[in-house]
Design a protein around this motif. Structure first.
Motif, PDB file in Angstrom:
ATOM      1  N   VAL A   1       0.592  -1.573  -0.103  1.00 58.55           N
ATOM      2  CA  VAL A   1       0.131  -0.417  -0.151  1.00 58.55           C
ATOM      3  C   VAL A   1       0.835   1.195   0.191  1.00 58.55           C
ATOM      4  CG1 VAL A   1      -1.733   1.713   1.205  1.00 58.55           C
ATOM      5  CG2 VAL A   1      -1.914  -1.386   0.860  1.00 58.55           C
ATOM      6  N   LEU A   2       0.072   1.914  -0.952  1.00 55.55           N
ATOM      7  CA  LEU A   2       1.643   3.381  -0.937  1.00 55.55           C
ATOM      8  C   LEU A   2       0.014   3.994  -0.012  1.00 55.55           C
ATOM      9  CD1 LEU A   2       1.692   3.899  -4.487  1.00 55.55           C
ATOM     10  CD2 LEU A   2       3.709   2.913  -2.735  1.00 55.55           C
ATOM     11  N   HIS A   3       0.705   5.084   0.729  1.00 58.04           N
ATOM     12  CA  HIS A   3      -0.223   5.829   1.582  1.00 58.04           C
ATOM     13  C   HIS A   3       0.603   6.998   1.781  1.00 58.04           C
ATOM     14  CE1 HIS A   3      -1.850   6.725   5.711  1.00 58.04           C
ATOM     15  NE2 HIS A   3      -0.904   8.015   6.133  1.00 58.04           N
ATOM     16  N   GLY A   4      -0.641   8.039   1.423  1.00 58.24           N
ATOM     17  CA  GLY A   4       0.229   9.143   1.158  1.00 58.24           C
ATOM     18  C   GLY A   4      -0.631  10.252   2.083  1.00 58.24           C
ATOM     19  N   VAL A   5      -0.265  11.899   1.870  1.00 55.49           N
ATOM     20  CA  VAL A   5      -0.313  12.959   2.623  1.00 55.49           C
ATOM     21  C   VAL A   5      -0.819  13.486   2.078  1.00 55.49           C
ATOM     22  CG1 VAL A   5      -0.680  14.607   4.676  1.00 55.49           C
ATOM     23  CG2 VAL A   5       0.165  12.404   4.894  1.00 55.49           C
ATOM     24  N   LEU A   6      -2.696  14.478   1.190  1.00 56.20           N
ATOM     25  CA  LEU A   6      -2.694  15.142   0.690  1.00 56.20           C
ATOM     26  C   LEU A   6      -2.244  16.692   0.964  1.00 56.20           C
ATOM     27  CD1 LEU A   6      -6.523  13.505   0.038  1.00 56.20           C
ATOM     28  CD2 LEU A   6      -4.214  14.156  -2.012  1.00 56.20           C
ATOM     29  N   ARG A   7      -2.260  17.569   0.266  1.00 56.82           N
ATOM     30  CA  ARG A   7      -2.023  19.079   0.448  1.00 56.82           C
ATOM     31  C   ARG A   7      -3.374  19.428   0.817  1.00 56.82           C
ATOM     32  NH1 ARG A   7       3.042  21.482  -0.344  1.00 56.82           N
ATOM     33  NH2 ARG A   7       3.201  19.843  -2.005  1.00 56.82           N
ATOM     34  N   ARG A   8      -4.020  19.596   0.231  1.00 56.62           N
ATOM     35  CA  ARG A   8      -5.544  19.871   0.574  1.00 56.62           C
ATOM     36  C   ARG A   8      -7.052  18.994   0.677  1.00 56.62           C
ATOM     37  NH1 ARG A   8      -7.532  24.699  -3.407  1.00 56.62           N
ATOM     38  NH2 ARG A   8      -6.874  22.809  -5.030  1.00 56.62           N
ATOM     39  N   ALA A   9      -7.276  18.692   1.300  1.00 58.98           N
ATOM     40  CA  ALA A   9      -8.013  17.263   1.396  1.00 58.98           C
ATOM     41  C   ALA A   9      -8.990  17.776   0.349  1.00 58.98           C
ATOM     42  CB  ALA A   9      -9.573  17.817   2.654  1.00 58.98           C
ATOM     43  N   GLU A  10      -9.060  18.261  -0.695  1.00 56.67           N
ATOM     44  CA  GLU A  10     -10.413  18.600  -1.681  1.00 56.67           C
ATOM     45  C   GLU A  10      -9.471  18.354  -3.665  1.00 56.67           C
ATOM     46  OE1 GLU A  10      -9.166  23.296  -1.081  1.00 56.67           O
ATOM     47  OE2 GLU A  10      -9.936  21.259   0.075  1.00 56.67           O
ATOM     48  N   ASP A  11      -7.848  17.780  -3.366  1.00 56.50           N
ATOM     49  CA  ASP A  11      -7.180  17.486  -4.397  1.00 56.50           C
ATOM     50  C   ASP A  11      -7.729  16.556  -4.204  1.00 56.50           C
ATOM     51  OD1 ASP A  11      -6.079  19.994  -4.744  1.00 56.50           O
ATOM     52  OD2 ASP A  11      -4.261  19.628  -3.063  1.00 56.50           O
ATOM     53  N   PHE A  12      -8.945  14.939  -3.317  1.00 56.07           N
ATOM     54  CA  PHE A  12      -8.491  13.531  -3.514  1.00 56.07           C
ATOM     55  C   PHE A  12      -9.173  13.578  -5.141  1.00 56.07           C
ATOM     56  CE2 PHE A  12     -10.870   9.523  -3.095  1.00 56.07           C
ATOM     57  CZ  PHE A  12     -10.379   8.889  -2.978  1.00 56.07           C
ATOM     58  N   PRO A  13      -9.873  13.829  -5.834  1.00 49.73           N
ATOM     59  CA  PRO A  13     -10.223  13.402  -7.044  1.00 49.73           C
ATOM     60  C   PRO A  13      -9.281  13.659  -8.507  1.00 49.73           C
ATOM     61  CG  PRO A  13     -12.029  15.037  -6.166  1.00 49.73           C
ATOM     62  CD  PRO A  13     -10.803  14.627  -4.668  1.00 49.73           C
ATOM     63  N   VAL A  14      -8.258  14.902  -7.742  1.00 46.55           N
ATOM     64  CA  VAL A  14      -7.145  14.205  -8.727  1.00 46.55           C
ATOM     65  C   VAL A  14      -6.033  13.235  -8.383  1.00 46.55           C
ATOM     66  CG1 VAL A  14      -5.107  16.186  -9.708  1.00 46.55           C
ATOM     67  CG2 VAL A  14      -7.015  17.247  -9.066  1.00 46.55           C
TER      68      VAL A  14
END
Length: 290
Positions: A137-150
């Motif tokens: 599993v690749l566990h990542g952290v978003l810069r902004r929560a709304e970027d997930f669809p990208v």
């Protein structure tokens, strides 16, 4: 000299009046003391009984989830992702400006954790199913929560990716060892065999107050149960929206009981004791914070 004279001071009317007043005053004091003791006992029992009632979730500040997971194929029946394919997916994520960090988590280690967690609540059957959960599993952290669809759109082109999902807020990590999912009006509950078997004439299969009380009473009999929490639909929805702000349920989310043990080792008794009870959909471990 008669007995009465010995008792009341040779018939002295002043002494008789004083003694009667003294007795009356002390009788009132005795009665008042007995009432106070009775009320204190009743109050103590009331507090004891309330301490066993399910408590609301701890009132703490909540923050949105910025974490997500990209699971590489490794399940039974599907070709597992190669090391090169996992590295390619990892490189794609690291190159995205919407991602602040990426960590590779071993599928084998996660499967071991799954096994330990289910064994920890006495669920040996599900612990054995962990052998199929072996994809990295690749566990990542978003810069902004709304970027997930990208992220989702980008990883469609990555080789051997199984799923891309937001990581839920692990609110109960460290606060409970086990979750008891109760039968509700949601789609999963209404189609779960554990909830369908609870249906009676005119009943929906949703847990009743009597069934919930029976579950709590059974929990009280287990050694080491320290605190029982009840998470209602509103709190459950609040946690979901921290990861999926646009989520709109078809109906109220089912309630759950969360159980904290004084010694986590004692949680092994909970699954065999609670899972067969009417109104219970599943007993699941609360996974530790990763």
């Amino acid at each position: 000299m008669t007995y009465e004279e010995l008792a009341f001071g040779d018939g002295d009317p002043d002494r008789e009046l004083w003694l009667r007043s003294w007795v009356a005053a002390h009788v009132r004091l005795l009665i008042t003391s007995l009432i106070a003791v009775s009320l204190a006992g009743a109050g103590g029992w009331y507090l004891y009984e309330r301490s066993w009632l399910p408590q609301p979730p701890p009132d703490i500040a909540l923050s949105p989830s910025f974490e997500f997971e990209v699971a590489m194929c490794g399940c039974d029946g599907l070709p597992a992702a190669t090391v090169e394919q996992r590295q390619e997916a990892e490189a794609m994520l690291r190159a995205m400006p919407q991602v602040t960090s990426v960590e590779v988590r071993s599928g084998r280690e996660r499967a071991d954790q799954w096994r330990r967690s289910h064994r920890g609540i006495g669920d040996t059957e599900r612990a054995q199913l962990a052998s199929s959960r072996s994809g990295d599993v690749l566990h990542g952290v978003l810069r902004r929560a709304e970027d997930f669809p990208v992220i989702v759109e980008k990883m469609r082109s990555a080789p051997r990716v199984s799923t891309v999902s937001r990581s839920g807020v692990n609110f109960w990590a460290g606060r409970a060892e086990a979750r008891i999912s109760l039968c509700g009006q949601d789609f999963i509950s209404q189609n779960a065999p554990e909830c369908r078997r609870s249906k009676r004439a005119g009943a929906t299969g949703t847990v009743t107050e009597e069934e919930k009380a029976a579950v709590v009473a059974r929990l009280r009999d287990l050694p080491g149960v320290e605190t029982i929490y009840f998470q209602d639909s509103g709190h459950a929805l609040k946690l979901v929206k921290l990861s999926y702000p646009d989520y709109k349920p078809d109906g109220p989310l089912p309630g759950s009981l969360y159980v904290k043990f004084s010694d986590p080792a004692l949680a092994r008794a909970i699954t065999p004791a609670i899972e067969p009870l009417p109104g219970v959909r599943a007993v699941e471990p609360v996974l530790p914070e990763e």
